[in-house]
Design a protein around this motif. Structure first.
Motif, PDB file in Angstrom:
ATOM      1  N   HIS A 222       0.849  -1.189   0.000  1.00  0.00           N
ATOM      2  CA  HIS A 222       0.000   0.000   0.000  1.00  0.00           C
ATOM      3  C   HIS A 222       0.882   1.235   0.000  1.00  0.00           C
ATOM      4  O   HIS A 222       1.050   1.917   1.014  1.00  0.00           O
ATOM      5  CB  HIS A 222      -0.949  -0.018   1.197  1.00  0.00           C
ATOM      6  N   GLU A 223       1.456   1.502  -1.159  1.00  0.00           N
ATOM      7  CA  GLU A 223       2.325   2.655  -1.317  1.00  0.00           C
ATOM      8  C   GLU A 223       1.550   3.785  -1.967  1.00  0.00           C
ATOM      9  O   GLU A 223       0.726   3.550  -2.856  1.00  0.00           O
ATOM     10  CB  GLU A 223       3.539   2.293  -2.176  1.00  0.00           C
ATOM     11  N   PRO A 224       1.805   5.030  -1.559  1.00  0.00           N
ATOM     12  CA  PRO A 224       1.116   6.171  -2.186  1.00  0.00           C
ATOM     13  C   PRO A 224       1.469   6.258  -3.660  1.00  0.00           C
ATOM     14  O   PRO A 224       2.608   6.027  -4.059  1.00  0.00           O
ATOM     15  CB  PRO A 224       1.646   7.382  -1.414  1.00  0.00           C
ATOM     16  N   GLU A 225       0.442   6.584  -4.458  1.00  0.00           N
ATOM     17  CA  GLU A 225       0.645   6.659  -5.904  1.00  0.00           C
ATOM     18  C   GLU A 225      -0.281   7.713  -6.474  1.00  0.00           C
ATOM     19  O   GLU A 225      -1.472   7.771  -6.126  1.00  0.00           O
ATOM     20  CB  GLU A 225       0.357   5.307  -6.539  1.00  0.00           C
ATOM     21  N   ALA A 226       0.232   8.544  -7.355  1.00  0.00           N
ATOM     22  CA  ALA A 226      -0.584   9.571  -8.000  1.00  0.00           C
ATOM     23  C   ALA A 226      -1.500   8.929  -9.026  1.00  0.00           C
ATOM     24  O   ALA A 226      -1.169   7.922  -9.638  1.00  0.00           O
ATOM     25  CB  ALA A 226       0.310  10.604  -8.674  1.00  0.00           C
ATOM     26  N   GLY A 227      -2.682   9.545  -9.211  1.00  0.00           N
ATOM     27  CA  GLY A 227      -3.603   9.060 -10.242  1.00  0.00           C
ATOM     28  C   GLY A 227      -4.692   8.191  -9.656  1.00  0.00           C
ATOM     29  O   GLY A 227      -4.513   7.477  -8.668  1.00  0.00           O
ATOM     30  N   ALA A 228      -5.863   8.230 -10.318  1.00  0.00           N
ATOM     31  CA  ALA A 228      -7.017   7.487  -9.823  1.00  0.00           C
ATOM     32  C   ALA A 228      -6.821   5.988  -9.905  1.00  0.00           C
ATOM     33  O   ALA A 228      -7.360   5.228  -9.109  1.00  0.00           O
ATOM     34  CB  ALA A 228      -8.266   7.892 -10.614  1.00  0.00           C
ATOM     35  N   SER A 229      -6.032   5.516 -10.874  1.00  0.00           N
ATOM     36  CA  SER A 229      -5.873   4.077 -11.043  1.00  0.00           C
ATOM     37  C   SER A 229      -5.200   3.433  -9.839  1.00  0.00           C
ATOM     38  O   SER A 229      -5.382   2.241  -9.582  1.00  0.00           O
ATOM     39  CB  SER A 229      -5.073   3.772 -12.316  1.00  0.00           C
ATOM     40  N   GLY A 230      -4.419   4.223  -9.095  1.00  0.00           N
ATOM     41  CA  GLY A 230      -3.758   3.664  -7.925  1.00  0.00           C
ATOM     42  C   GLY A 230      -4.735   3.189  -6.874  1.00  0.00           C
ATOM     43  O   GLY A 230      -4.470   2.226  -6.147  1.00  0.00           O
ATOM     44  N   ASP A 231      -5.900   3.847  -6.760  1.00  0.00           N
ATOM     45  CA  ASP A 231      -6.899   3.473  -5.768  1.00  0.00           C
ATOM     46  C   ASP A 231      -7.463   2.076  -6.013  1.00  0.00           C
ATOM     47  O   ASP A 231      -7.879   1.396  -5.083  1.00  0.00           O
ATOM     48  CB  ASP A 231      -8.052   4.487  -5.777  1.00  0.00           C
ATOM     49  N   ILE A 232      -7.475   1.652  -7.273  1.00  0.00           N
ATOM     50  CA  ILE A 232      -8.043   0.359  -7.637  1.00  0.00           C
ATOM     51  C   ILE A 232      -7.307  -0.776  -6.933  1.00  0.00           C
ATOM     52  O   ILE A 232      -7.900  -1.786  -6.555  1.00  0.00           O
ATOM     53  CB  ILE A 232      -7.973   0.150  -9.158  1.00  0.00           C
ATOM     54  N   PHE A 233      -6.023  -0.600  -6.707  1.00  0.00           N
ATOM     55  CA  PHE A 233      -5.190  -1.669  -6.186  1.00  0.00           C
ATOM     56  C   PHE A 233      -5.074  -1.645  -4.659  1.00  0.00           C
ATOM     57  O   PHE A 233      -4.332  -2.432  -4.089  1.00  0.00           O
ATOM     58  CB  PHE A 233      -3.797  -1.588  -6.821  1.00  0.00           C
ATOM     59  N   LEU A 234      -5.847  -0.769  -4.006  1.00  0.00           N
ATOM     60  CA  LEU A 234      -5.803  -0.672  -2.560  1.00  0.00           C
ATOM     61  C   LEU A 234      -6.864  -1.528  -1.884  1.00  0.00           C
ATOM     62  O   LEU A 234      -6.807  -1.757  -0.677  1.00  0.00           O
ATOM     63  CB  LEU A 234      -5.971   0.789  -2.122  1.00  0.00           C
ATOM     64  N   LYS A 235      -7.857  -2.008  -2.661  1.00  0.00           N
ATOM     65  CA  LYS A 235      -8.923  -2.834  -2.105  1.00  0.00           C
ATOM     66  C   LYS A 235      -9.054  -4.108  -2.934  1.00  0.00           C
ATOM     67  O   LYS A 235      -9.040  -4.058  -4.161  1.00  0.00           O
ATOM     68  CB  LYS A 235     -10.251  -2.080  -2.090  1.00  0.00           C
ATOM     69  N   GLU A 236      -9.204  -5.217  -2.242  1.00  0.00           N
ATOM     70  CA  GLU A 236      -9.245  -6.507  -2.930  1.00  0.00           C
ATOM     71  C   GLU A 236     -10.415  -6.601  -3.896  1.00  0.00           C
ATOM     72  O   GLU A 236     -10.281  -7.087  -5.021  1.00  0.00           O
ATOM     73  CB  GLU A 236      -9.315  -7.639  -1.905  1.00  0.00           C
ATOM     74  N   GLU A 237     -11.579  -6.116  -3.475  1.00  0.00           N
ATOM     75  CA  GLU A 237     -12.765  -6.233  -4.337  1.00  0.00           C
ATOM     76  C   GLU A 237     -12.649  -5.348  -5.569  1.00  0.00           C
ATOM     77  O   GLU A 237     -13.076  -5.733  -6.662  1.00  0.00           O
ATOM     78  CB  GLU A 237     -14.033  -5.875  -3.558  1.00  0.00           C
TER      79      GLU A 237
END
Length: 249
Positions: free
Chosen positions: A101-116
């Protein structure tokens, strides 16, 4: 007419049913087989459900196309490219356990923060677009070292960049994120170079990249890959955002 095709993938044998008949497709799909619809231009109201892939003739079929159909049906990842040190492939749900869970710019980064959300991304993005953000697997260790790929470019609210996009272009952008333990090993350049080669034939001949003006490392990488600066934002004291373009032609 209905045809059956046998295909071997990773040592396993799969059956593919190709047909212009709805009942044949429905029956094969219900049995778990991959299906391809055969479209007849001369027939009205032809029902090719539940086929997600349709061709006009058997001549349109080849092993690569059929393998993609099978992999989509079986939930198997599509392998994008292999480099000297990396395998670039689509994400699978099991990858979530290895995503930091590393900080990442851009909306696509949020996709990889939750399993579902990752599962939904895998289920819909790859199947609909046939491209997306992919996993970078270190071939020697099998470890997930980062992610990179092609996404739709959304320039809403960024008029200075929007006006630099070519007319009638459906823009896509390159993005990458190497996880902190694996940085400074050249993985970013290695992965992005292979992805650009793949994308030039499979996605688009023109790829964009948005990079914050102060991110000298990413700007240097983009320029080394052949991107050229075509626009930047100017918003007072706030750091500018640069738009780069890569064209294979």
């Amino acid at each position: 007419m209905t045809w059956e095709q046998e295909l071997t993938i990773e040592g396993n044998v799969f059956q593919v049913t190709i047909s212009d008949d709805h009942e044949a497709l429905r029956s094969a799909f219900a049995e778990g087989r991959a299906v391809v619809g055969l479209w007849d231009r001369g027939r009205t109201n032809q029902n090719l459900a539940p086929a997600a892939y349709v061709v006009e003739s058997l001549g349109d079929l080849n092993d690569e196309f059929l393998e993609r159909v099978v992999r989509r049906n079986e939930g198997l990842p599509w392998n994008i490219a292999r480099t000297q040190r990396l395998t670039i492939r689509e994400f699978v749900p099991g990858d979530f356990a290895f995503l930091p869970h590393e900080p990442e710019a851009g909306a696509s980064g949020d996709i990889f923060l939750k399993e579902e959300s990752l599962k939904e991304y895998i289920r819909h993005q790859y199947r609909f677009y046939e491209y997306g953000i992919w996993a970078l697997i270190e071939r020697g260790s099998g470890k997930l070292v980062g992610k990179a790929g092609i996404s739709n470019l959304d320039l809403e609210g960024q008029d200075e960049l929007f006006h630099a996009i070519k007319n009638n272009d459906t823009p896509v952008e390159l993005g990458y994120h190497i996880f902190s333990p694996y940085r400074r090993n050249g993985y970013g350049k290695e992965a992005c170079s292979a992805i650009l080669s793949y994308a030039a034939s499979a996605v688009s001949e023109r790829i964009y990249a948005r990079i914050h003006e102060g991110n000298s490392g990413s700007r240097k990488l983009a320029e080394g890959l052949g991107f050229r600066l075509i626009a930047r934002t100017h918003s007072g004291s706030a750091p500018g955002l640069c738009l780069y373009e890569w064209n294979c032609s």
